[in-house]
Structures are given as C-alpha cells and as structure tokens.
Design a protein around this motif. Sequence first.
Motif, PDB file in Angstrom:
ATOM      1  N   UNK A 250      14.720   2.499   8.611  1.00 22.24           N
ATOM      2  CA  UNK A 250      15.980   1.404   9.409  1.00 22.24           C
ATOM      3  C   UNK A 250      15.792   0.739   7.586  1.00 22.24           C
ATOM      4  N   UNK A 251      15.070   0.472   7.243  1.00 28.66           N
ATOM      5  CA  UNK A 251      15.501  -0.617   5.524  1.00 28.66           C
ATOM      6  C   UNK A 251      15.856  -0.058   4.365  1.00 28.66           C
ATOM      7  N   UNK A 252      16.305   0.019   3.380  1.00 24.97           N
ATOM      8  CA  UNK A 252      16.498   0.382   1.917  1.00 24.97           C
ATOM      9  C   UNK A 252      15.545  -0.241   1.740  1.00 24.97           C
ATOM     10  N   UNK A 253      15.234  -0.221  -0.038  1.00 29.82           N
ATOM     11  CA  UNK A 253      13.960  -0.521  -1.035  1.00 29.82           C
ATOM     12  C   UNK A 253      13.050   0.436  -0.450  1.00 29.82           C
ATOM     13  N   UNK A 254      11.767  -0.178  -1.420  1.00 29.91           N
ATOM     14  CA  UNK A 254      10.433   0.500  -1.320  1.00 29.91           C
ATOM     15  C   UNK A 254       9.360  -0.224  -0.648  1.00 29.91           C
ATOM     16  N   UNK A 255       8.232   0.106  -0.381  1.00 31.89           N
ATOM     17  CA  UNK A 255       7.342  -0.695   0.165  1.00 31.89           C
ATOM     18  C   UNK A 255       6.424   0.222  -1.162  1.00 31.89           C
ATOM     19  N   UNK A 256       4.822  -0.337  -0.679  1.00 32.06           N
ATOM     20  CA  UNK A 256       3.719  -0.116  -1.291  1.00 32.06           C
ATOM     21  C   UNK A 256       2.683  -1.031  -1.074  1.00 32.06           C
ATOM     22  N   UNK A 257       1.190   0.161  -1.920  1.00 39.18           N
ATOM     23  CA  UNK A 257       0.307  -0.498  -1.268  1.00 39.18           C
ATOM     24  C   UNK A 257      -0.364  -0.516  -2.789  1.00 39.18           C
ATOM     25  N   UNK A 258      -1.261  -1.439  -3.295  1.00 36.48           N
ATOM     26  CA  UNK A 258      -1.480  -1.515  -4.528  1.00 36.48           C
ATOM     27  C   UNK A 258      -3.070  -1.777  -4.852  1.00 36.48           C
ATOM     28  N   UNK A 259      -4.296  -1.778  -5.373  1.00 36.56           N
ATOM     29  CA  UNK A 259      -5.055  -2.957  -5.223  1.00 36.56           C
ATOM     30  C   UNK A 259      -5.239  -3.690  -6.958  1.00 36.56           C
ATOM     31  N   UNK A 260      -5.976  -4.811  -7.006  1.00 37.00           N
ATOM     32  CA  UNK A 260      -6.284  -5.589  -7.550  1.00 37.00           C
ATOM     33  C   UNK A 260      -5.868  -5.129  -9.515  1.00 37.00           C
ATOM     34  N   UNK A 261      -6.739  -3.801  -9.516  1.00 39.62           N
ATOM     35  CA  UNK A 261      -5.857  -3.407 -10.783  1.00 39.62           C
ATOM     36  C   UNK A 261      -3.882  -2.954 -11.228  1.00 39.62           C
ATOM     37  N   UNK A 262      -3.685  -3.084  -9.677  1.00 39.37           N
ATOM     38  CA  UNK A 262      -2.406  -2.333  -9.490  1.00 39.37           C
ATOM     39  C   UNK A 262      -2.408  -0.953  -9.725  1.00 39.37           C
ATOM     40  N   UNK A 263      -3.960  -0.313  -9.097  1.00 43.70           N
ATOM     41  CA  UNK A 263      -3.093   1.003  -8.780  1.00 43.70           C
ATOM     42  C   UNK A 263      -2.002   1.055  -7.732  1.00 43.70           C
ATOM     43  N   UNK A 264      -1.914   2.188  -7.958  1.00 43.66           N
ATOM     44  CA  UNK A 264      -0.932   2.275  -6.580  1.00 43.66           C
ATOM     45  C   UNK A 264      -1.503   3.310  -5.697  1.00 43.66           C
ATOM     46  N   UNK A 265      -1.882   2.695  -4.546  1.00 40.05           N
ATOM     47  CA  UNK A 265      -2.710   3.794  -3.260  1.00 40.05           C
ATOM     48  C   UNK A 265      -1.665   3.899  -2.607  1.00 40.05           C
ATOM     49  N   UNK A 266      -0.418   3.424  -1.969  1.00 47.55           N
ATOM     50  CA  UNK A 266       0.151   4.447  -0.833  1.00 47.55           C
ATOM     51  C   UNK A 266       1.858   3.775  -1.416  1.00 47.55           C
ATOM     52  N   UNK A 267       2.786   4.754  -0.998  1.00 43.86           N
ATOM     53  CA  UNK A 267       4.362   4.148  -1.446  1.00 43.86           C
ATOM     54  C   UNK A 267       5.384   4.807  -0.679  1.00 43.86           C
ATOM     55  N   UNK A 268       6.368   4.062   0.012  1.00 42.20           N
ATOM     56  CA  UNK A 268       7.525   5.222   0.551  1.00 42.20           C
ATOM     57  C   UNK A 268       7.895   6.198  -0.517  1.00 42.20           C
ATOM     58  N   UNK A 269       7.142   6.245  -1.486  1.00 43.22           N
ATOM     59  CA  UNK A 269       7.792   7.037  -2.176  1.00 43.22           C
ATOM     60  C   UNK A 269       6.286   7.755  -2.500  1.00 43.22           C
ATOM     61  N   UNK A 270       6.736   8.490  -2.015  1.00 43.44           N
ATOM     62  CA  UNK A 270       4.933   9.520  -2.097  1.00 43.44           C
ATOM     63  C   UNK A 270       5.060  10.297  -3.537  1.00 43.44           C
ATOM     64  N   UNK A 271       6.190  10.681  -3.677  1.00 44.28           N
ATOM     65  CA  UNK A 271       5.900  11.890  -5.346  1.00 44.28           C
ATOM     66  C   UNK A 271       4.918  10.537  -6.411  1.00 44.28           C
ATOM     67  N   UNK A 272       5.152   8.999  -6.147  1.00 45.31           N
ATOM     68  CA  UNK A 272       4.383   7.810  -6.919  1.00 45.31           C
ATOM     69  C   UNK A 272       3.539   8.061  -6.806  1.00 45.31           C
ATOM     70  N   UNK A 273       2.844   8.259  -5.539  1.00 50.77           N
ATOM     71  CA  UNK A 273       1.333   8.106  -6.008  1.00 50.77           C
ATOM     72  C   UNK A 273       0.691   9.284  -6.568  1.00 50.77           C
ATOM     73  N   UNK A 274       0.751  10.523  -6.452  1.00 54.17           N
ATOM     74  CA  UNK A 274       0.319  11.648  -7.271  1.00 54.17           C
ATOM     75  C   UNK A 274      -0.438  11.128  -8.244  1.00 54.17           C
ATOM     76  N   UNK A 275      -1.148  11.742  -8.643  1.00 50.54           N
ATOM     77  CA  UNK A 275      -1.358  12.025 -10.206  1.00 50.54           C
ATOM     78  C   UNK A 275      -0.555  12.007 -11.241  1.00 50.54           C
ATOM     79  N   UNK A 276      -0.410  11.150 -12.613  1.00 53.38           N
ATOM     80  CA  UNK A 276       0.630  11.902 -13.741  1.00 53.38           C
ATOM     81  C   UNK A 276       0.471  13.396 -13.915  1.00 53.38           C
ATOM     82  N   UNK A 277       1.346  14.364 -14.453  1.00 53.82           N
ATOM     83  CA  UNK A 277       0.618  15.009 -15.063  1.00 53.82           C
ATOM     84  C   UNK A 277      -0.195  15.645 -15.848  1.00 53.82           C
ATOM     85  N   UNK A 278      -0.687  16.615 -15.876  1.00 48.65           N
ATOM     86  CA  UNK A 278      -1.337  15.764 -17.717  1.00 48.65           C
ATOM     87  C   UNK A 278      -2.633  15.811 -18.035  1.00 48.65           C
ATOM     88  N   UNK A 279      -2.858  15.075 -16.448  1.00 48.10           N
ATOM     89  CA  UNK A 279      -3.986  14.703 -16.327  1.00 48.10           C
ATOM     90  C   UNK A 279      -5.169  15.185 -16.150  1.00 48.10           C
TER      91      UNK A 279
END
Length: 499
Positions: A250-279
């Motif tokens: 019901x709101x615009x914007x993005x919400x996310x969860x990161x750890x202290x190392x700024x690693x993405x745990x969860x996000x409203x943009x699910x595609x960004x949570x997936x590991x980068x291609x080429x790993x």
Amino acid sequence: PHLHPSPTMPLPFRLPKPPGLKATLVAAMLLTVGTTAAIVYVPWSLVSKRNIDTIVDQVNQEITLGTSQEVEKLFSNAESAQSLLNSSLGQNLIDLTSAQDRELFLLSVLRANPNFTWVQYGDATGDFFGAQRTADGQLHFHLRDWDAESKSTTATVNTYAIEASGLERVTTETYKMDPPFFAPDRPWYRNALESPEKRAWTVYVYRSTQTPGLDATTALINPEGEIWGVIGVGIELTQLSEYLQQLQNNHSGEAFIINARQELIASTDVAEVMPPQGQDSADPRLQQLDTVENPLLRIASKTLREQGIDLEGLTDLRRFAFEDPGTGDRYLISFTRLEQLDWVVGTVIPEASYLVEVNRNKRMLLGVIAIFTGLTAGVAVLMADRLIARPVLGIARTAAAIEAEKFELGQLGAIARRTDEIGQLARVFAQMAQQVYSREQRLKQQVRDLRIEIDEAKRQKQVKEIVETDFFQDLTAKAQVLRNRNSAAKPAAVETRRA
C-alpha cells in the motif's frame, strides 16, 4: 524680483496622483480577502508538508514492527523445531542409521512447519541427508553420499506429493553432483562447530536454489565428546522478501533487510536479493547493497556511505533525507535495528509519492479558495461600491455643484434618507449646503444693495463736485439771469395782449 527656473534647475518633485476612493476601496477589499485566504492556505500547506514526515515515520514503524514480528516468528519456529530435533535424537526417538526412519521423520517435521525449507543433517564423514520444500509445494528427500577416495558425491532425490492420505512418492533421481558436496565444508556446518554447545545461526546462499537462506544448527556430540555431525533447519529468506512486499503493497518505495556487512538479506525487489550472475555457483555470495541496480536501494547505500552509519552500533531508528541533485526529488531513508542477529531493516520512500496526494489536495483547496476569494471579493466590491463609494462620490459631486453654484435642494435626498453614518453625513452636508446657499444669496443681495448705495453716493458726490465748480456756479448765475429776464418779460407781454 521674480525668480525664474534656469534650464539646469531641476523641476519641483511631483507626488503621484493618489488613487480614487473606489479604487482604494476595491484594493482594500481584495487585500483583506486575499490575506484571509493566505492565512488559511499557507499554514495548511506547511502543516501538510510536515505531516509527510509523520506519515513516513508511521509507515517505517509499521514496516519495522511487522518485519520484526515476522522475523521473530521465523526464529521462534526454527528454535522450536531445532529443540524437537535435538530432543528426538537425545531420547533415541529416531535412528539416524535407519534410512526409512530418518526420511519419514525429517519429512514429517518439514511438513508440519510450512515456513521451513530444509530439515537437514550433515555427517562428520561428509554425507548429507535432508528434506526440502520447493516453491511448487512438493517435498524432496536428498541423500548425498560422499566418497572420500574419489572426492565425489552421489545424490539421490526422492520427490513426494502431498496428498490427503499423506505423502506419495512421485519420482526418484540419482546423479553425480558437480561440484561435489562435502557436508563439513558447508557454512552452516562450520558455523555450528565454532560454538558446539550453542545454537548457531547462519545466513548464506543455498546452492540448490541460489537464494539466501537462514539455517539454525547445532552440533551432535557423542558421550565421548566426539562430533557426530550437525543437524538443523533451514528457512529460505525469499519469504521475508514476499512479506516485505505485502507490507509495502500500500506504499511506494523499497523496504529491505541487511546485515552489519551491508549484505542484502531480503528486499521488496526480490530480484536484487539473488546472487549476481557470473558468480561461482558452488560458493555463491550474498548480494552487497552497494552493487544493486535498484535506484532506491542505491540511494540507501549512498546514504549509509555518506553518513558513515555504523550498523553494528545502531540502537534506535535513524532517519535521513536525500535530495537527488539531478532531479531535485527528495527521499526519506530510515534504518532500524532488529533484535535478531545483526539485521537492520531499512526503507527508502520518495517524498513525491505522498506529495502527489498532498499536491492534489492543495490544488483543490487552492481552487476552492480562489473561487471563494473571487466571489467574496466581487460581492465585497459591489457592496463597497453601492454602500460606500457611490454615496461618498455623490456627496463629493454635490460639493462640486456647490462650488460651481449649481446646487439644487433635494439633490442628496436618496442618500440623506439612509439611516447609517453616510446618511447622517449626507443630511448634515445637505443642511450645511442649504445654509451656505442661503448665506450666499443673502450675501449677494447685500452686495447688490451695497452696490446701489455706493452708486448713489458716487452720483451725489459727482453732482456735488460738478455743482461746486466755478463753471457750474457761473452757468447757474447766467441761468438765473435768464430766468429773471423771462419773469420780467412775461407781465409786459400780458399787458400788450390785453390792450
């Protein structure tokens, strides 16, 4: 002597002609109505803008509270299942050496906990077996047999469908894993060995699904103090991303969860949570927040970098504002520490998403105020013209008529019949005008009478001056002689006629 201005002497300063009464009244009315409208509109506009921060804070609190409760529920379920596994193994309710018993037990635990993705066991010898739930709703039992001599792993996967009567095996597949799977090399296994007496929490990327996951594991230690293996439950964290999407729906914007190392745990943009291609698919890594493509998440990363925020030392809600230098758009960013692990929930909300509604309301209010101002100003100007300007100008024209000696009695009759102050002024002015007119007429009559008296006196004076001259005296004497002669000659003539 008379002074004449020289060609170089500046001309006297002339004040601008003041506006007329009607223009002054109209300007005063418009100024009053416009000021009143501004008093209503400006504070409302300022308050509505400040309310955006309040609304964003409420949204942040809602997202943070909901996320915290959801994460707490996941951790609580994982702890309960972990305790059940340890209790079952400690009381010898399950024999890990029995393939049928362990498969049935792990599948039943997984089926009873819909939030779980894995219930697994890794042996110190390198073998692995575990139950997995996939996105299509099927349950799989994985048996991975490690061959120490060939350094290879043979995997057997039994697939089950959930029926009303229970689980029904659908397929069985056996294949060589590439790269090989060695249980003690996995992050959740190593993490459990670092604190054998405690429950270990491990966040990493699952090789099977290439998605972030959370494992709660404990080490199994025999009575002699040797480690048999590690058992635990795994939760695929895409469900946290889906939950964030529901909260943010019901709101615009993005919400996310990161750890202290700024690693993405969860996000409203699910595609960004997936590991980068080429790993390396054998050892995928969590996505770093500063490597994402999502523009709002990049704003969050830039804010963390520019503000120098220490996520490990974060204790309460931190709010920041970011203004895009290119577009001028303003964004509101917040970070809140969760109670679990070193996780932080963040939000990035474009201020424009709330200003759209505010601006629409402002335009509506401005339109209403403009219409109200126009109507009020029109009525005020009309009333001022009819009730004030016209009567006062009528009195002014009467004064001009008196000055031009064209005043007629009764000229202010309509205005003088009013009962307000202007009517009283008109009556007083009419009486004054009548008195002035009467006095003027008397003065004119006195001037005429005085002119007649002056003319008579002047005539008498002129006659006296003429009479007193020698010429007039001589002429009078001669005239008297002539009259005397005429008087003497008249009796002689009478006698002659009688004779």
